[in-house]
Scaffold this motif. Structure first.
Motif, PDB file in Angstrom:
ATOM      1  N   LYS A  26       0.825  -1.263  -0.009  1.00 27.07           N
ATOM      2  CA  LYS A  26       0.001  -0.038  -0.109  1.00 27.07           C
ATOM      3  C   LYS A  26       0.993   1.298  -0.138  1.00 27.07           C
ATOM      4  N   GLU A  27       2.068   1.232   0.605  1.00 19.82           N
ATOM      5  CA  GLU A  27       2.877   2.353   0.698  1.00 19.82           C
ATOM      6  C   GLU A  27       4.214   1.922   0.886  1.00 19.82           C
ATOM      7  N   ILE A  28       5.186   2.730   0.261  1.00 15.58           N
ATOM      8  CA  ILE A  28       6.618   2.527   0.499  1.00 15.58           C
ATOM      9  C   ILE A  28       7.216   3.465   1.300  1.00 15.58           C
ATOM     10  N   ILE A  29       7.683   3.403   2.329  1.00 15.10           N
ATOM     11  CA  ILE A  29       8.250   4.603   3.335  1.00 15.10           C
ATOM     12  C   ILE A  29       9.748   4.503   3.628  1.00 15.10           C
ATOM     13  N   PRO A  30      10.371   5.297   3.035  1.00 11.39           N
ATOM     14  CA  PRO A  30      11.803   5.449   3.164  1.00 11.39           C
ATOM     15  C   PRO A  30      12.364   5.768   4.693  1.00 11.39           C
ATOM     16  N   LEU A  31      13.282   4.842   5.022  1.00 13.07           N
ATOM     17  CA  LEU A  31      13.491   5.068   6.733  1.00 13.07           C
ATOM     18  C   LEU A  31      15.014   5.479   6.716  1.00 13.07           C
ATOM     19  N   GLY A  32      15.748   5.100   5.799  1.00 16.03           N
ATOM     20  CA  GLY A  32      17.134   5.325   6.218  1.00 16.03           C
ATOM     21  C   GLY A  32      17.948   3.811   5.421  1.00 16.03           C
ATOM     22  N   SER A  33      18.424   3.239   6.087  1.00 19.12           N
ATOM     23  CA  SER A  33      19.106   1.877   5.664  1.00 19.12           C
ATOM     24  C   SER A  33      18.240   0.831   4.839  1.00 19.12           C
ATOM     25  N   HIS A  34      17.111   1.169   5.229  1.00 21.63           N
ATOM     26  CA  HIS A  34      15.832   0.293   4.905  1.00 21.63           C
ATOM     27  C   HIS A  34      14.577   1.282   4.346  1.00 21.63           C
ATOM     28  N   ASP A  35      13.844   0.404   3.428  1.00 25.92           N
ATOM     29  CA  ASP A  35      12.546   1.021   3.254  1.00 25.92           C
ATOM     30  C   ASP A  35      11.590   0.025   3.791  1.00 25.92           C
ATOM     31  N   MET A  36      10.531   0.609   4.352  1.00 27.01           N
ATOM     32  CA  MET A  36       9.585  -0.228   4.767  1.00 27.01           C
ATOM     33  C   MET A  36       8.282  -0.406   3.655  1.00 27.01           C
ATOM     34  N   PHE A  37       8.044  -1.511   3.491  1.00 22.33           N
ATOM     35  CA  PHE A  37       6.872  -1.943   2.497  1.00 22.33           C
ATOM     36  C   PHE A  37       5.541  -2.335   3.483  1.00 22.33           C
TER      37      PHE A  37
END
Length: 188
Positions: free
Chosen positions: A124-135
Motif C-alpha cells: 500500500k505504501e513504501i516508506i523510506p526510513l534510512g538504511s531500509h525502506d518499509m513496505f
C-alpha cells in the motif's frame, strides 16, 4: 546486576525469520529472508517488511508491489539462512533449495509449499526510513497447512516448530509459558 549503556541500535529480539517470495515483472520467482517484519494493524489486516535498497529483491518488490510472507520452521532453517545470504540475481533459489512454488490466490507471487503459513500481501505504501525502506502491505489472504489443524479445526503453528531470529542466531521457540490473558484469569 550491572547494566551497560550502548549506542542506539535495534535490540528488539527475537523476531520472526520469514522467507518472502516475490516475482519480477515477468513472473520469475525469488525468495528473500527478512527479519525486519511484523504486524501493524488488525483491521484491515496489515503487515510490513523492511528491505535495503541494495538488495536484488528491493527492485522486484518496488515494481510488482506484491509478496508472500512464508513462515519458517526448524526444518526450513538452512533454506531460511541461504535465502538471506545469497542473491536472486545469481541463483534461482526455489530450484537450488528444492522448494516448491505454488500459486497464490490473490497475488502473482508464489507461496512456498513447505511453509506452514503463507500470507499474501499487496503493498500500500513504501516508506523510506534510512538504511531500509518499509513496505507497508495489506494482507489479502492466508493459507495454512492442514496437518497443523486439530480435530476442532484450530490451527497449531507450534506443531511446525517455528523459528525466530535473535542477534544473528536462529532459535526454536521452546516451551509454552502461558496463554494470552492468563495473568488475570480467575481461578476456580
Amino acid at each position: 546486576m550491572a547494566k551497560q549503556y550502548w549506542k542506539a541500535g535495534n535490540m528488539l529480539y527475537p523476531l520472526p525469520a520469514v522467507m518472502v517470495s516475490l516475482t519480477d515483472g515477468d513472473g520469475n520467482p525469488n525468495i528473500i529472508t527478512v527479519a525486519w517484519t511484523g504486524t501493524c494493524c488488525t483491521n484491515p489486516p496489515m503487515v510490513y517488511i523492511s528491505i535495503r535498497k541494495e538488495r536484488f529483491s528491493y527492485a522486484l518488490l518496488k515494481e510488482t508491489k506484491e509478496f508472500v510472507i512464508n513462515l519458517t520452521t526448524e526444518n526450513l532453517t538452512f533454506e531460511t539462512d541461504f535465502c538471506g545470504v545469497t542473491s536472486g540475481k545469481d541463483i534461482e533459489k526455489f530450484e537450488k533449495l528444492n522448494l516448491t512454488p505454488i500459486p497464490s490466490k490473490y497475488v502473482k507471487a508464489p507461496s512456498i509449499k513447505e511453509s506452514p503459513v503463507n500470507i499474501e500481501c499487496k503493498v500500500k505504501e513504501i516508506i523510506p526510513l534510512g538504511s531500509h525502506d518499509m513496505f507497508l502491505a495489506e494482507v489479502l489472504g492466508v493459507t495454512v497447512e492442514e496437518e497443523y489443524m486439530d480435530k476442532d479445526n484450530r490451527f497449531h503453528l507450534e506443531w511446525a516448530n517455528p523459528i525466530a531470529y535473535s542477534h544473528g542466531q536462529y532459535y526454536t521457540l521452546g516451551e509454552n509459558k502461558g496463554k494470552f490473558g492468563f495473568s488475570i484469569k480467575k481461578s476456580k
